[in-house]
Each structure stands twice: as structure tokens, then as C-alpha cells.
Design an enzyme around this catalytic site. Structure first.
Site, PDB file in Angstrom:
ATOM      1  N   TYR A 483      49.569-106.941 -63.335  1.00 50.39           N
ATOM      2  CA  TYR A 483      50.072-105.790 -62.573  1.00 50.39           C
ATOM      3  C   TYR A 483      51.287-105.176 -63.280  1.00 50.39           C
ATOM      4  O   TYR A 483      51.216-104.134 -63.867  1.00 50.39           O
ATOM      5  CB  TYR A 483      50.415-106.196 -61.143  1.00 50.39           C
ATOM      6  CG  TYR A 483      50.718-105.003 -60.258  1.00 50.39           C
ATOM      7  CD1 TYR A 483      49.682-104.251 -59.724  1.00 50.39           C
ATOM      8  CD2 TYR A 483      52.029-104.620 -59.993  1.00 50.39           C
ATOM      9  CE1 TYR A 483      49.943-103.137 -58.934  1.00 50.39           C
ATOM     10  CE2 TYR A 483      52.296-103.508 -59.203  1.00 50.39           C
ATOM     11  CZ  TYR A 483      51.255-102.773 -58.674  1.00 50.39           C
ATOM     12  OH  TYR A 483      51.521-101.671 -57.906  1.00 50.39           O
ATOM     13  N   SER A 563      45.328-100.375 -59.330  1.00 48.21           N
ATOM     14  CA  SER A 563      46.426 -99.451 -59.045  1.00 48.21           C
ATOM     15  C   SER A 563      47.324 -99.347 -60.275  1.00 48.21           C
ATOM     16  O   SER A 563      46.870 -98.905 -61.329  1.00 48.21           O
ATOM     17  CB  SER A 563      47.187 -99.917 -57.800  1.00 48.21           C
ATOM     18  OG  SER A 563      48.024 -98.900 -57.310  1.00 48.21           O
ATOM     19  N   ASP A 647      40.399 -92.839 -51.319  1.00 46.64           N
ATOM     20  CA  ASP A 647      41.671 -93.348 -51.842  1.00 46.64           C
ATOM     21  C   ASP A 647      42.673 -92.201 -51.899  1.00 46.64           C
ATOM     22  O   ASP A 647      42.615 -91.354 -52.789  1.00 46.64           O
ATOM     23  CB  ASP A 647      41.480 -93.958 -53.233  1.00 46.64           C
ATOM     24  CG  ASP A 647      42.719 -94.710 -53.709  1.00 46.64           C
ATOM     25  OD1 ASP A 647      43.796 -94.525 -53.103  1.00 46.64           O
ATOM     26  OD2 ASP A 647      42.618 -95.470 -54.689  1.00 46.64           O
ATOM     27  N   HIS A 682      42.276 -97.317 -50.919  1.00 51.33           N
ATOM     28  CA  HIS A 682      42.931 -97.989 -52.036  1.00 51.33           C
ATOM     29  C   HIS A 682      42.669 -99.497 -52.039  1.00 51.33           C
ATOM     30  O   HIS A 682      43.069-100.199 -52.957  1.00 51.33           O
ATOM     31  CB  HIS A 682      44.431 -97.706 -51.988  1.00 51.33           C
ATOM     32  CG  HIS A 682      45.139 -97.914 -53.280  1.00 51.33           C
ATOM     33  ND1 HIS A 682      44.752 -97.289 -54.453  1.00 51.33           N
ATOM     34  CD2 HIS A 682      46.208 -98.686 -53.608  1.00 51.33           C
ATOM     35  CE1 HIS A 682      45.561 -97.655 -55.434  1.00 51.33           C
ATOM     36  NE2 HIS A 682      46.442 -98.510 -54.954  1.00 51.33           N
TER      37      HIS A 682
END
Length: 713
Positions: A483, A563, A647, A682
Site C-alpha cells: 500500500y 486504491s 466507485d 471502492h
């Protein structure tokens, strides 16, 4: 204080690489991609540099042309996936794995204890309640919200006496919610359903009404993709229409991008948090016992992050990183609460702190190299004990009302299914309350933490999980997940979906990249704006470590992230297309020059900067923006891009344009396909069916393109 911004073996699969390789060298099955129109007239100019954006038309999520493109791409994707011979076997295995009873930690509201339960394959968990030793009863069943289970419960808050409840629903995964108020005693709705709520909690003022936040509907673009700028805090009085709700804070007079509210447990103070980005906020309080009391500002700037947790008769208790990048707890006198008067209550340490309150105590959860250590403090700031945890992993919860004598917390790790514990607050004794009966034997698997050097020599921690007895021969199917942003910490957590990887001889590796929050704000700031390349370098170095130490090799490595992690994967494959065999960029931020023009994207500028900030920032963003660094004639790995039609956090246009550009540029036989989920956003609130189908396709795509098979006996 209740937080306001809501900112969770019958058959055995055997690893049989040799047998499968002979069968599946056809992983380069022929693909014909949809013809995607290019509009060469669409151009933007940044500081004298002109850039084309030929797929700009895909940003229009309501146009018939975009809908037709989505339909055509999904047909290609599903046709490809349907030809994978073991896809159905993986689907069956995942359904078997998922079919176990799951509970949330309970909470006490009035006379009842509330908890959620999923019997196994229900699309949404059901909320139950129980009074004393009576049989639990259904309080709210989100499976009745929609026919396909795609409308989810997105939060619920009770009044202090438990007689009223307000809950939010999300339709198709959208961040735009509705609020419904119930008489909790008879479960009957009170008043009309409130509409167009976004990024909000529900903060009850007694039993009279509540505070909530939202934006005006976008004036340009659709509600799902249009830019949202000015967040507003409203007060809704029960029994009145939403149109008469009172603006309390925000709007044109006090423009802020994010505004949230909470009420201290004693009911005296309204607490307002206001921010323009995902890091840093102002704090305000208002005395609700005084008529027309002023809103008092506690902190002058948004340069740091603060959370006002609660108050007593003398002090506010605030967790802050002001002059403490790893966080500390301070007291602020009620009569002079400004930052100049704050005093340390629980000082900063070398480990990152996150604090909750229960039964009059403070529970301080520290991160030590990305795993949990929990200390209990009394109301004088004295340490009472270290909470005994069942192992090395992630502990969360430790929250309860001041009068409570017990609390519940959960513990999990990559090899420890999430288990709920019940703890006596006074003695610290904790016992298992609910343990899941998932088809997984933790004793067969192990996790190992390593520290490897990044490109600049910085040591990066990584936890590697695999089945005991793993052979380090470079041929193990491996998923590297990352991430690296927004001060978010990746801590050990069990994943039912990952069982398919692990029991097939696979490896799951998670590095704690810079940009995250594992080592406080300094670690976060080392991976933002013009230091963002550090994050990609950390991730690439993790892959090279795994290969150098024979956990895997290029032909057996997949990289994944969602993301901001989708950005990570996109940047990695455009910088190092030779690094891996398979890539999964999920709901990614992939157009770094235009991300801030959609929904709440402008609030991400603290981490990214924007192309309008300066020539230097524009050139830096252009230098790594995944969309702008795809090179025609390049052999990219097998790529499954995933996004969803609802999303409205990271709009699907990012993935649409990225996939179209990759398909046009790809050389060689590796597929580049895009899977577009319908009636989903999302990620939050997806139905169990959507989750298991998505995991099925991910594993089928990965194993197939690695030339590895799975089979059942």
C-alpha cells in the site's frame, strides 16, 4: 466519544505444478480487445508542456459510449476467465471456505447487547440483539435492503439510553449514503429517510436530534464522479424535514473539504474536526449545555492530526502528533483548551500510538514493527498493565462506555483467524468469546518477519507467510501485496481468500512501505509528494529480496494492491515490467495529473501534490503516473485490472483509461484485461457473492498465467 467519521476440510487442494504445466501452456490464449476510440484532439497544457488524453471520453461514466465499452470489456474478460479449466474448482473451494459462522464484537446499548452475525454465505451480516440471557433476536437484516445483497449497512449509532438508533445504508457500494432513524425498542422507523449523506457519522444530541455531514450534489459530472469540495455539518431535529436542518459548520463561510462531529460521552461537548486533506485537522468544541454557546477553536492550523477522545469535568483528552510524530495523549483544560495549554498525559514513545477508552481506562495500542502491543493506563496516566495477547499479530477494539466492567477485543494474524475476546477491565483477564470454525489449521503455517534494504539503504520490514516445510527453490507462487500511503499501516490480518494461495504451496508477503503509518508521521512523510518514488523503490526491493532468497522467481511472482496500492502496482509495472509474471492493480489511482478533479480527490494532495502546484510537482507526477508511463511495444506482465461501476472514491475512469492504454501498448502474449464489478464501489459493503467471485477470478487468473494448476481429490 463516539467517532463521527466512518472514515473487517472436506476436500484438499493439491499443488501440482508439473502436471498442470503440460495442460496450461495455453495461458497465452488469443485475445481480441474491444476497439477503443482515440480522440487525439483532447490535450492539456501544463507549464508549457502539452499532453494528449485520447481516452478522456471514458471519464464520462453516464455516456452510452462508456457503457458500451464497459460491456464489451467485461465480455472479453469473462470469456477469457471462463476458459480457465480449474476456475470452477477454485470457486467451489472458496464457497466451502467462506461458509462458516462469523461474528462482530458486541456493544451494549441500553438494555441490550448488539452484535452482527453472518451464518456463512449470507451476502450481508445480520444485526442481532440480546437482553440478559434471553435468546438473541434479529434487530436489522441488511439482506432485505436489496434483492442481490448489494445494499449494505454502512454504520449505526445509538442514543446514550439506547432507545433510538440511526443507521446508514450504502447502495451499490457508493460513498453517498442514506440515514434511517429507528425507535430501537419497537424497531419502527421514525420520520423520512434522509438522503445524500457523504463521509459522515451520526452524533446524537440527547434524544432530540443528531449531527451529520454532507456535501451539496456536484454541479458538474455525475453524482458518482463529480467533484465534492465543501463539506457541511448539519443538525437534524427529529420530527422535522431534512430541508429544515440547520447548518452548524462549513459551507461557504467556513470552507473545509472534510468536516465531522462527535459528542463527548457526558453529552456536554460537541466536537468538530475540520480538514482540507487526508492528513492534518483543526479542532473545535461547543458547550451544548449553554444556549447559543460559541464554537471555540482549539488548534489554529491543519499542520498536525488531533483526535479529541473524551472529556471530564476538568479536561479534554486529546490524542495528537503535535511535536510527537508517533502520537501522544494530552490534557487540555476545559476553561482554556487551546494548544498552548496542553499538557502531556501519556507521552510519546518510539512506537506509534493509537488510543481508545473503556471503563474509565485508557488503552494504548502501540505498533512495534507493525504488530500490536497494548498497555492499559488509569485516569491519572499511570500504567496498570500490558494486556496479554494470544500471539504476535493485530489486536483491535478495547472500547466501551465509562460505566462498563467488560470490553471486547479482536485478535488476528496472517495465520490466526480473527477471534473475539472478552476482557475484565479491572483484572485484565481475557477469555475467548467467539472463535471462528474456518477450514484452516493455523499450526500448518507460519509467518516470518524480515528486514530488507531498499534502494537507498533504508531497512523495510516485511512479513512472509507460507506453509511449514516450504522449499526455497524459486518456484513457489507468491503474492507481494503493498500500500504505502496516507499514514495507513498494514498489520497482520487473516484472509479467508488467501487460504487458496497458502494451501497450494504459495507465499504471501506484505512489506511495510514508506508512506504508511507503521513508524509514525516521519515514515509517512518519507513517501509523499516528491518522495513518492521511495514507496515504489521499497516495493521493488521487496520483490527482489523474495527472488534473491528463493521464495519465488519472476515467473511465479504476482504483485497486488488496491486504491493507493493500485497506484503502487501501476507504477511498478510501468517502471519494471520485467519484475513479475502477474499484476493486480485494483481500484487504483492511475492518472496522477487529473486525480484531484473527481469526487474528493483534491483531499489527497497532502500525499501526492497536484499537477497545478508547480512545474517541479507536475514533472514529478508525470514521471511516475502509471497512465502516462505506458510505453508502446513493451512486454508487460499478465494484468487483471479491477474496478467497480459505483466507485465514487477512486472513479473507475482511472482504470478504464489505464486498461485501454495498456491494451494498445502490449506486445507479447500476456493478457491485459479489466474486470468491472457492477453495483459495487471502492470495496466496502460488497456482498459475499461479489467477494467470493472476485477472489475466484483473481486466483484463477494468477495460477493460469503462472502455468500452475490446482486440483481436488
Amino acid at each position: 466519544m463516539k467517532k463521527a467519521l466512518s472514515i473487517i476440510i472436506a476436500n484438499t487442494i493439491l499443488f501440482s505444478a508439473g502436471e498442470a504445466l503440460a495442460q496450461q501452456k495455453s495461458s497465452n490464449m488469443q485475445l481480441t480487445y474491444p476497439a477503443t476510440r482515440k480522440d487525439e484532439t483532447v490535450k492539456d497544457t501544463y507549464f508549457g508542456t502539452e499532453l494528449a488524453d485520447p481516452y478522456r471520453w471514458l471519464e464520462n461514466d453516464t455516456s452510452e459510449a462508456t457503457k458500451a465499452w464497459v460491456k464489451a470489456e467485461n465480455e472479453v474478460t469473462q470469456s477469457y476467465l471462463a476458459k480457465i479449466p480449474f476456475r470452477a474448482a477454485i470457486r467451489k473451494r472458496l464457497k466451502d471456505l467462506w461458509n462458516y459462522e462469523r461474528f462482530s464484537a458486541p456493544s451494549k446499548e441500553g438494555e441490550y447487547t448488539y452484535f452482527s452475525r453472518n451464518s456463512g454465505m449470507q451476502n450481508q451480516a445480520v444485526v442481532y440483539r440480546q437482553r440478559g440471557n434471553e435468546e438473541p433476536e434479529v434487530f436489522l437484516d441488511p439482506n432485505t435492503f436489496s434483492a442481490k445483497g448489494t445494499t449494505s449497512l454502512a454504520g449505526m449509532e445509538f442514543t446514550k439510553d439506547g432507545s433510538l438508533a440511526g443507521y446508514q445504508i450504502s447502495e451499490g457500494g457508493s460513498d453517498w449514503h442514506k440515514i434511517i432513524v429507528l425507535n430501537a425498542l419497537n424497531k419502527q422507523q421514525i420520520g423520512d429517510t434522509m438522503l445524500d449523506i457523504k463521509f459522515s457519522g451520526i452524533a446524537w444530541k440527547g434524544n432530540e436530534g443528531f449531527y451529520y455531514s454532507s456535501y451539496d450534489k456536484p454541479k458538474h459530472g455525475s453524482q458518482l464522479s463529480g467533484k465534492t469540495q465543501e463539506h457541511k455539518l448539519y443538525y437534524h431535529k427529529l420530527g422535522t424535514p431534512q430541508s429544515s436542518d440547520v447548518l452548524v459548520f462549513g459551507g461557504a463561510a467556513q470552507p473545509r473539504r472534510y468536516v465531522g462531529a462527535g459528542i463527548t460521552e457526558n453529552g456536554r461537548w460537541l466536537v468538530i474536526s475540520a480538514a482540507n486533506s487526508t492528513y492534518g485537522n483543526e479542532l473545535y468544541v461547543q458547550d451544548l449545555t449553554q444556549k447559543d454557546a460559541p464554537i471555540i477553536k482549539l488548534i489554529e492550523t491543519m499542520a498536525n492530526s488531533h483526535n479529541l477522545m473524551d472529556a471530564d469535568d476538568n479536561y479534554f483528552y486529546i490524542e495528537t502528533d503535535l511535536n510527537a510524530p508517533n502520537n501522544k495523549v494530552v490534557t487540555a483544560p476545559i476553561d482554556k483548551p487551546q494548544a498552548a495549554n496542553w499538557k502531556d498525559f501519556i507521552p510519546e514513545t518510539k512506537n506509534v500510538l493509537s488510543t481508545t477508552m473503556a471503563g474509565g481506562y485508557f488503552f494504548c495500542s502501540y505498533l512495534k514493527d507493525a504488530v500490536s502491543q497494548v498497555l492499559q493506563y488509569d485516569n491519572t496516566g499511570a500504567k496498570i498493565r500490558e494486556v496479554a495477547l494470544p500471539g504476535v499479530g493485530t489486536a483491535s477494539g478495547f472500547s466501551a462506555k465509562q460505566k462498563e466492567k467488560e470490553l471486547y477485543f479482536s485478535f488476528t494474524s496472517y495465520t490466526y483467524p480473527s477471534t473475539i475476546f472478552k476482557m475484565d477491565i479491572a483484572t485484565g483477564k481475557a477469555d475467548v468469546f467467539k472463535k471462528p470454525k474456518v477450514l484452516f489449521n493455523p499450526s500448518d503455517y507460519e509467518s516470518k518477519q524480515v528486514f530488507y534494504p531498499s534502494k537507498d539503504g533504508t531497512k523495510i520490514p516485511m512479513i512472509i507467510t507460507y506453509k511449514k516445510g516450504l522449499k526455497l527453490n524459486g518456484k513457489n507462487p507468491t503474492v507481494l501485496y503493498g500500500y504505502g500511503g496516507f499514514s495507513i499501516s498494514l498489520t497482520p490480518a487473516f484472509s479467508t481468500a488467501n487460504i487458496v494461495l497458502l494451501e497450494n504451496g504459495g507465499v504471501y508477503a506484505v512489506p511495510n512501505l514508506r508512506g504508511g503509518g507503521e513508524y509514525g508521521e516521519d515514515w509517512h512523510n518519507a513517501g509523499i509528494k516528491t518522495k513518492k518514488q521511495n514507496v515504489f523503490d521499497d516495493f521493488i526491493a521487496a520483490a527482489e529480496y523474495l527472488k534473491a532468497n528463493k521464495y519465488t522467481s519472476t515467473d511465479y511472482l504476482a504483485i497486488a494492491g488496491g486504491s493507493n496500492g493500485g497506484l503502487l502496482v501501476g507504477a511498478t509495472i510501468t517502471q519494471r515490467p520485467d519484475l513479475c509474471k502477474v499484476a493486480f492493480p485494483a481500484v487504483g489511482v492511475l492518472d496522477m495529473l487529473r486525480y484531484h478533479k473527481f469526487t474528493a480527490g483534491a483531499g489527497w494532495a497532502y500525499d501526492y501534490g497536484t499537477a497545478e502546484d508547480s512545474k517541479e510537482m507536475f514533472e514529478y507526477l508525470k514521471g511516475y503516473s502509471p497512465l502516462h508511463n505506458i510505453k508502446p511495444g513493451t512486454a508487460y506482465p499478465a494484468i487483471l485490472v479491477t474496478t467497480a461501476d459505483h466507485d465514487d472514491r477512486v472513479v473507475p475512469a482511472h482504470s478504464f483509461k489505464f486498461a485501454a492504454t495498456l491494451q494498445a501498448a502490449q506486445t507479447g502474449n500476456a493478457p491485459v484485461i479489466i474486470r468491472i464489478e457492477t453495483q459495487a464501489g471502492h470495496g466496502a459493503g460488497m456482498s459475499t457473492k461479489q467477494v467470493t467471485e472476485g477472489a475466484t477470478d483473481k486466483w484463477a487468473f494468477m495460477f493460469y498465467n503462472m502455468g500452475i494448476g490446482v486440483h481436488y481429490k
